[in-house]
Scaffold this motif. Structure first.
Motif, short mmCIF file in Angstrom:
data_model
loop_
_atom_site.label_atom_id
_atom_site.label_comp_id
_atom_site.label_asym_id
_atom_site.label_seq_id
_atom_site.Cartn_x
_atom_site.Cartn_y
_atom_site.Cartn_z
N GLY A 81 0.83 -1.20 0.00
CA GLY A 81 0.00 0.00 0.00
C GLY A 81 0.86 1.25 0.00
N ARG A 92 4.97 -5.30 3.67
CA ARG A 92 4.91 -6.55 4.41
C ARG A 92 6.24 -7.26 4.21
NH1 ARG A 92 0.32 -8.59 3.02
NH2 ARG A 92 -0.81 -8.55 5.00
N ILE A 98 4.31 -6.12 9.18
CA ILE A 98 3.94 -4.97 8.36
C ILE A 98 4.56 -3.72 8.95
CG2 ILE A 98 2.04 -3.56 7.49
CD1 ILE A 98 0.30 -6.02 7.44
N THR A 274 -3.87 1.19 -4.81
CA THR A 274 -3.90 1.73 -3.44
C THR A 274 -3.61 3.22 -3.42
OG1 THR A 274 -1.54 1.35 -2.94
CG2 THR A 274 -3.03 -0.51 -2.64
N TYR A 435 -2.37 -7.48 -1.00
CA TYR A 435 -2.36 -6.02 -1.01
C TYR A 435 -3.50 -5.43 -0.21
CZ TYR A 435 1.07 -6.67 -4.68
OH TYR A 435 2.19 -7.04 -5.37
N MET A 436 -3.26 -4.23 0.29
CA MET A 436 -4.29 -3.49 1.01
C MET A 436 -5.18 -2.75 0.01
SD MET A 436 -1.83 -1.86 4.01
CE MET A 436 -3.16 -1.40 5.12
N THR A 437 -6.32 -2.30 0.46
CA THR A 437 -7.16 -1.42 -0.34
C THR A 437 -6.79 0.03 -0.02
OG1 THR A 437 -8.91 -1.25 1.32
CG2 THR A 437 -9.02 -3.12 -0.24
N GLN A 440 -8.03 0.90 3.39
CA GLN A 440 -7.22 0.35 4.48
C GLN A 440 -5.95 1.17 4.70
OE1 GLN A 440 -6.89 -3.64 2.90
NE2 GLN A 440 -8.35 -4.46 4.39
N VAL A 441 -5.35 1.63 3.61
CA VAL A 441 -4.17 2.48 3.74
C VAL A 441 -4.53 3.77 4.44
CG1 VAL A 441 -2.42 3.76 2.46
CG2 VAL A 441 -3.06 1.48 1.71
N ARG A 444 -5.07 3.33 8.11
CA ARG A 444 -3.85 2.97 8.84
C ARG A 444 -3.07 4.21 9.30
NH1 ARG A 444 -0.36 -1.25 9.63
NH2 ARG A 444 1.86 -0.75 9.65
#
Length: 471
Positions: A81, A92, A98, A274, A435-437, A440-441, A444
């Motif tokens: 991300g 990651r 992570i 992302t 992978y993150m969306t 989600q990024v 975070r």
């Protein structure tokens, strides 16, 4: 004062070429260089079919990053991300941890993954040819089919195990089918109870022509070469469904097989989605200077980027080839340096030098600088190009020695077993579900900054205040 942090994502042609040039153009005090990559080698992807066929050893096409990059910090992991607002790349590590990696300049050369479609059973049963591990697995799998076919008493099982299907009539699919067909033909001589005439290789593509990028004439020549070797073609059709021991084609035919090799194109790394920026054909839109519009301090190139092709003009974008990625990497480095020094950026402009397709042995078709070649002259050009494109003298020497040894002594057709017991799905090798969306990024980083991020921001603010005072 902290030095500017330059983070490069992806250890392929563009990323490594960029860092190699940055190490030469920037003195150590000018910047911290970091490369995020899951492996410690640069894979020379065009020769991967030779690895699967046993013509080259895996080490021959895996160029050590530490041999090329002497002061770049290698971070073993994959970027999952990017938060362009916080200027953080989420990684990651290979341990599963992570971490947040802050940057002042981010270079995205994340590459591509195998393109798949919503075909029942495809992702569960198809084998890919995108990574070194997949090539090693595929070689073991193909030899295992010969072993099992030689001992079975069931004619139907023998037929299915000796039928190999490759989907994709581009460079990767054509070269994979050609090289592995030579492998099974030569290996069959070591199986006295196996009738070589029972071995079938099928090449399937939805396009009406093979290798359309080379033109009708060379594409037809390549087909004739492979047909003489027994390869069967099904053009204008594709796969409707995949099961463990058979596939169904869109024209209704059913092929009993234990081997489906899927090489039907590539898709940009899921990392590009992302960033919440514009994409074209699934690739990150960039300017001709390789910057990403709408975000600060991010550049992109290679398979993950839709770079305008100034040589062709119009709306054309550069194809995802090693030739363009290497040259884009150099422009990336120059433009990162330009940003550090406050000088103008330069656009990427390169006219394609031509295409080469190595079909194994004396068979090849090539189109260097628009000149159409086939047979031995084309093979000389193809292998000469690959040798010169390899980034180190050591890699070139290994490849040349391997080619000579294979031509003189052949292959022993042994299974290594290195990948035994491993799931063979495409996402297991290429980690496409890691992978993150974009959401989600965002979640975070915009509740409470992480310690490393806060520390980076503090140093950056201090540097900016110092620059204002000095100014």
């Amino acid at each position: 004062m902290s030095r500017p942090k330059i983070v490069v994502v992806g250890g392929g042609f563009a990323g490594v070429e960029c860092l190699h040039r940055l190490e030469r153009r920037l003195a150590p005090p000018e910047a911290d260089l970091t490369l995020v990559t899951p492996t410690d080698y640069q894979l020379y992807l065009p020769l991967l079919p030779h690895v699967a066929a046993g013509v080259l050893t895996p080490q021959s096409v895996a160029v050590s990053l530490r041999r090329r990059l002497r002061r770049t910090r290698l971070l073993p992991g994959g970027a999952i991300g990017v938060d362009t607002r916080a200027k953080v790349c989420v990684v990651r590590k290979t341990t599963g941890e992570i971490v947040d990696v802050p940057y002042d300049h981010l270079v995205l050369t994340a590459g591509s993954t195998t393109r798949t479609f919503d075909i029942p059973g495809l992702t569960e049963h198809a084998l890919g040819m995108k990574t070194l591990a997949q090539a090693a697995y595929l070689r073991d799998h193909v030899i295992a089919q010969l072993d099992l076919a030689a001992v079975t008493q069931d004619p139907a099982e023998r037929e299915a195990r000796l039928r190999f299907v490759v989907v994709g009539g581009g460079y990767a699919g054509t070269e994979t089918a050609a090289c592995l067909q030579r492998l099974t033909t030569a290996a069959a001589k070591r199986y006295p109870r196996l009738d070589p005439s029972l071995i079938e290789w099928h090449l399937i593509d939805v396009a009406p022509k093979l290798l359309p990028e080379l033109g009708d004439k060379l594409g037809a020549k390549a087909m004739r070469m492979l047909r003489r070797r027994g390869v069967l073609f099904s053009l204008g059709t594709s796969v409707a469904s995949v099961e463990p021991t058979k596939i169904t084609l869109t024209d209704g035919r059913v092929l009993a097989t234990h081997t489906l090799i899927w090489t039907a194109g590539v898709a940009a790394s899921p990392l590009v989605h992302t960033l919440s920026t514009d994409t074209m054909r699934g690739r990150l839109v960039t300017t001709a200077e390789l910057t990403v519009p709408g975000v600060d301090a991010v550049l992109a190139a290679g398979d993950a980027a839709a770079v305008p092709d100034l040589a062709k003009g119009g709306d054309a974008i550069t194809p995802p080839t090693a030739q363009h990625a290497q040259r884009q990497g150099r422009v990336l480095a120059d433009n990162v340096v330009a940003r550090l020094h406050g000088t103008p950026l330069k656009p990427y402009h390169h006219r394609d030098l031509g295409l080469v397709v190595d079909l194994g042995g004396k068979d090849a078709v090539s189109k260097p600088l628009g000149v159409e070649l086939s047979g031995i002259p084309a093979q000389v050009v193809a292998r000469g190009y690959h040798v010169m494109a390899l980034p180190t003298v050591t890699a070139r020497t290994r490849v040349l020695v391997n080619w000579a040894l294979n031509a003189a002594a052949g292959d022993d057709f042994v299974r290594t077993g290195f990948q035994a017991g491993r799931a063979a799905r495409l996402q297991d090798f290429e980690l496409t579900d890691a992978y993150m969306t974009a959401d989600q990024v965002e979640e975070r980083h915009h509740d409470e900054p992480k310690n490393e991020l806060a520390e980076h921001k503090k140093h950056k603010e201090h540097r900016e205040q110092k620059e204002q005072q000095d100014g």
